[in-house]
Structures are given as C-alpha cells and as structure tokens.
Design a protein around this motif. Sequence first.
Motif, PDB file in Angstrom:
ATOM      1  N   ARG A   9       0.845  -1.200   0.000  1.00 42.34           N
ATOM      2  CA  ARG A   9       0.000   0.000   0.000  1.00 42.34           C
ATOM      3  C   ARG A   9       0.882   1.253   0.000  1.00 42.34           C
ATOM      4  NH1 ARG A   9      -3.727  -1.159   3.857  1.00 42.34           N
ATOM      5  NH2 ARG A   9      -5.049  -1.937   2.228  1.00 42.34           N
ATOM      6  N   TYR A  10       1.943   1.239   0.807  1.00 39.81           N
ATOM      7  CA  TYR A  10       2.865   2.372   0.863  1.00 39.81           C
ATOM      8  C   TYR A  10       3.542   2.586  -0.496  1.00 39.81           C
ATOM      9  CZ  TYR A  10       7.076   5.010   1.918  1.00 39.81           C
ATOM     10  OH  TYR A  10       8.088   5.938   1.892  1.00 39.81           O
ATOM     11  N   LEU A  11       4.014   1.505  -1.113  1.00 33.97           N
ATOM     12  CA  LEU A  11       4.667   1.613  -2.419  1.00 33.97           C
ATOM     13  C   LEU A  11       3.703   2.127  -3.475  1.00 33.97           C
ATOM     14  CD1 LEU A  11       6.791  -1.653  -2.439  1.00 33.97           C
ATOM     15  CD2 LEU A  11       7.633   0.682  -2.217  1.00 33.97           C
ATOM     16  N   HIS A  12       2.459   1.669  -3.402  1.00 31.10           N
ATOM     17  CA  HIS A  12       1.452   2.142  -4.355  1.00 31.10           C
ATOM     18  C   HIS A  12       1.212   3.643  -4.184  1.00 31.10           C
ATOM     19  CE1 HIS A  12      -1.972   2.054  -7.011  1.00 31.10           C
ATOM     20  NE2 HIS A  12      -2.694   2.658  -6.087  1.00 31.10           N
ATOM     21  N   LEU A  13       1.116   4.114  -2.954  1.00 28.07           N
ATOM     22  CA  LEU A  13       0.917   5.544  -2.708  1.00 28.07           C
ATOM     23  C   LEU A  13       2.120   6.359  -3.186  1.00 28.07           C
ATOM     24  CD1 LEU A  13      -0.735   5.415   0.828  1.00 28.07           C
ATOM     25  CD2 LEU A  13      -1.842   5.977  -1.342  1.00 28.07           C
ATOM     26  N   CYS A  14       3.320   5.831  -2.968  1.00 28.82           N
ATOM     27  CA  CYS A  14       4.531   6.516  -3.446  1.00 28.82           C
ATOM     28  C   CYS A  14       4.538   6.602  -4.962  1.00 28.82           C
ATOM     29  CB  CYS A  14       5.787   5.800  -2.960  1.00 28.82           C
ATOM     30  SG  CYS A  14       6.073   5.968  -1.207  1.00 28.82           S
ATOM     31  N   TRP A  15       4.143   5.521  -5.620  1.00 31.76           N
ATOM     32  CA  TRP A  15       4.113   5.499  -7.085  1.00 31.76           C
ATOM     33  C   TRP A  15       3.121   6.536  -7.602  1.00 31.76           C
ATOM     34  CZ3 TRP A  15       6.580   4.656 -11.220  1.00 31.76           C
ATOM     35  CH2 TRP A  15       5.946   4.468 -12.426  1.00 31.76           C
ATOM     36  N   GLN A  16       1.949   6.620  -6.986  1.00 35.91           N
ATOM     37  CA  GLN A  16       0.949   7.601  -7.404  1.00 35.91           C
ATOM     38  C   GLN A  16       1.476   9.022  -7.212  1.00 35.91           C
ATOM     39  OE1 GLN A  16      -1.824   6.886  -9.029  1.00 35.91           O
ATOM     40  NE2 GLN A  16      -1.216   4.747  -8.894  1.00 35.91           N
ATOM     41  N   LYS A  17       2.155   9.270  -6.118  1.00 43.35           N
ATOM     42  CA  LYS A  17       2.719  10.601  -5.847  1.00 43.35           C
ATOM     43  C   LYS A  17       3.774  10.953  -6.893  1.00 43.35           C
ATOM     44  CE  LYS A  17       3.279  14.181  -3.131  1.00 43.35           C
ATOM     45  NZ  LYS A  17       2.259  15.175  -2.949  1.00 43.35           N
ATOM     46  N   LEU A  18       4.652   9.995  -7.217  1.00 42.86           N
ATOM     47  CA  LEU A  18       5.680  10.239  -8.229  1.00 42.86           C
ATOM     48  C   LEU A  18       5.059  10.535  -9.587  1.00 42.86           C
ATOM     49  CD1 LEU A  18       8.312   7.522  -7.315  1.00 42.86           C
ATOM     50  CD2 LEU A  18       8.599   9.992  -7.155  1.00 42.86           C
ATOM     51  N   LYS A  19       4.011   9.808  -9.944  1.00 43.57           N
ATOM     52  CA  LYS A  19       3.341  10.050 -11.220  1.00 43.57           C
ATOM     53  C   LYS A  19       2.741  11.454 -11.280  1.00 43.57           C
ATOM     54  CE  LYS A  19       0.406   6.984 -12.510  1.00 43.57           C
ATOM     55  NZ  LYS A  19      -0.516   5.846 -12.698  1.00 43.57           N
ATOM     56  N   SER A  20       2.272  11.966 -10.143  1.00 41.24           N
ATOM     57  CA  SER A  20       1.661  13.300 -10.142  1.00 41.24           C
ATOM     58  C   SER A  20       2.691  14.390 -10.438  1.00 41.24           C
ATOM     59  CB  SER A  20       0.966  13.576  -8.805  1.00 41.24           C
ATOM     60  OG  SER A  20       1.902  13.796  -7.779  1.00 41.24           O
ATOM     61  N   PHE A  21       3.963  14.150 -10.149  1.00 43.75           N
ATOM     62  CA  PHE A  21       4.999  15.147 -10.410  1.00 43.75           C
ATOM     63  C   PHE A  21       5.288  15.310 -11.893  1.00 43.75           C
ATOM     64  CE2 PHE A  21       6.328  14.206  -5.948  1.00 43.75           C
ATOM     65  CZ  PHE A  21       6.050  15.475  -5.455  1.00 43.75           C
ATOM     66  N   ARG A  22       5.003  14.299 -12.689  1.00 42.62           N
ATOM     67  CA  ARG A  22       5.235  14.389 -14.138  1.00 42.62           C
ATOM     68  C   ARG A  22       4.483  15.568 -14.739  1.00 42.62           C
ATOM     69  NH1 ARG A  22       4.378   8.269 -16.320  1.00 42.62           N
ATOM     70  NH2 ARG A  22       6.231   7.360 -15.403  1.00 42.62           N
ATOM     71  N   GLN A  23       3.261  15.773 -14.305  1.00 39.72           N
ATOM     72  CA  GLN A  23       2.440  16.844 -14.859  1.00 39.72           C
ATOM     73  C   GLN A  23       2.858  18.206 -14.326  1.00 39.72           C
ATOM     74  OE1 GLN A  23      -1.307  15.400 -13.583  1.00 39.72           O
ATOM     75  NE2 GLN A  23      -1.447  13.828 -15.163  1.00 39.72           N
ATOM     76  N   LYS A  24       3.321  18.276 -13.085  1.00 35.19           N
ATOM     77  CA  LYS A  24       3.653  19.552 -12.466  1.00 35.19           C
ATOM     78  C   LYS A  24       5.023  20.081 -12.883  1.00 35.19           C
ATOM     79  CE  LYS A  24       1.008  18.591  -8.293  1.00 35.19           C
ATOM     80  NZ  LYS A  24       1.093  18.370  -6.854  1.00 35.19           N
ATOM     81  N   TYR A  25       5.978  19.192 -13.051  1.00 40.85           N
ATOM     82  CA  TYR A  25       7.354  19.612 -13.297  1.00 40.85           C
ATOM     83  C   TYR A  25       7.915  18.941 -14.545  1.00 40.85           C
ATOM     84  CZ  TYR A  25       6.740  20.791  -8.403  1.00 40.85           C
ATOM     85  OH  TYR A  25       6.264  21.284  -7.230  1.00 40.85           O
TER      86      TYR A  25
END
Length: 97
Positions: A9-25
Amino acid sequence: MSAGQPLFRYLHLCWQKLKSFRQKYSVGAAKAASEPRPETENEDTRLMQELIRNGHRYTVAEIGTMLDKEQKGMKRPGILILLQELYKSLVTEGIEP
C-alpha cells in the motif's frame, strides 16, 4: 490481510505521488534522442503496478531472479527499488505463498 500488505500500500501511494509530479514539473527541454519510448514507459508502469498489486504472491526465489535480471539488463531505477523492497520484505517477514 498479510503482513506485507502495508508495504505494498505504501509503495502504491509513493508510485501515485511520483506520477503526479510528471504533470507539475518538467526536466527542461528534452532532446529527441533522450526521450523515453512510450511503449517502454507503459511496460514499466504495467510491471510496477503488477509488482505492487501481486508482489506478495511471488516467492523469494522469483523476486531474486527478477531482481538479478533487472540489475544485469535494463537497470530501471523504479523497478530495481521496488524489487529490492519486495525482496527485503519477503526475506525479513518470511512470507512465502
């Protein structure tokens, strides 16, 4: 719920957070030669999602083999980290399917 579920669950949340940075930066102007191939990126994403969802079902030997192949082959950082964490989790918690 198995003992490895919180890690997944922690790894999945980290992966989702990392994916969100693609759009921002963005990482500056990308050269055509250094752009990742979309099919590889999709393959990487699918593999990571598979490992996050079902990593607890693999044996230590299977994860070890996958880790060895990745270290000798493509050396994708995200995949390597995920496989290393799965391996550590399975070895230290003694979870075998």
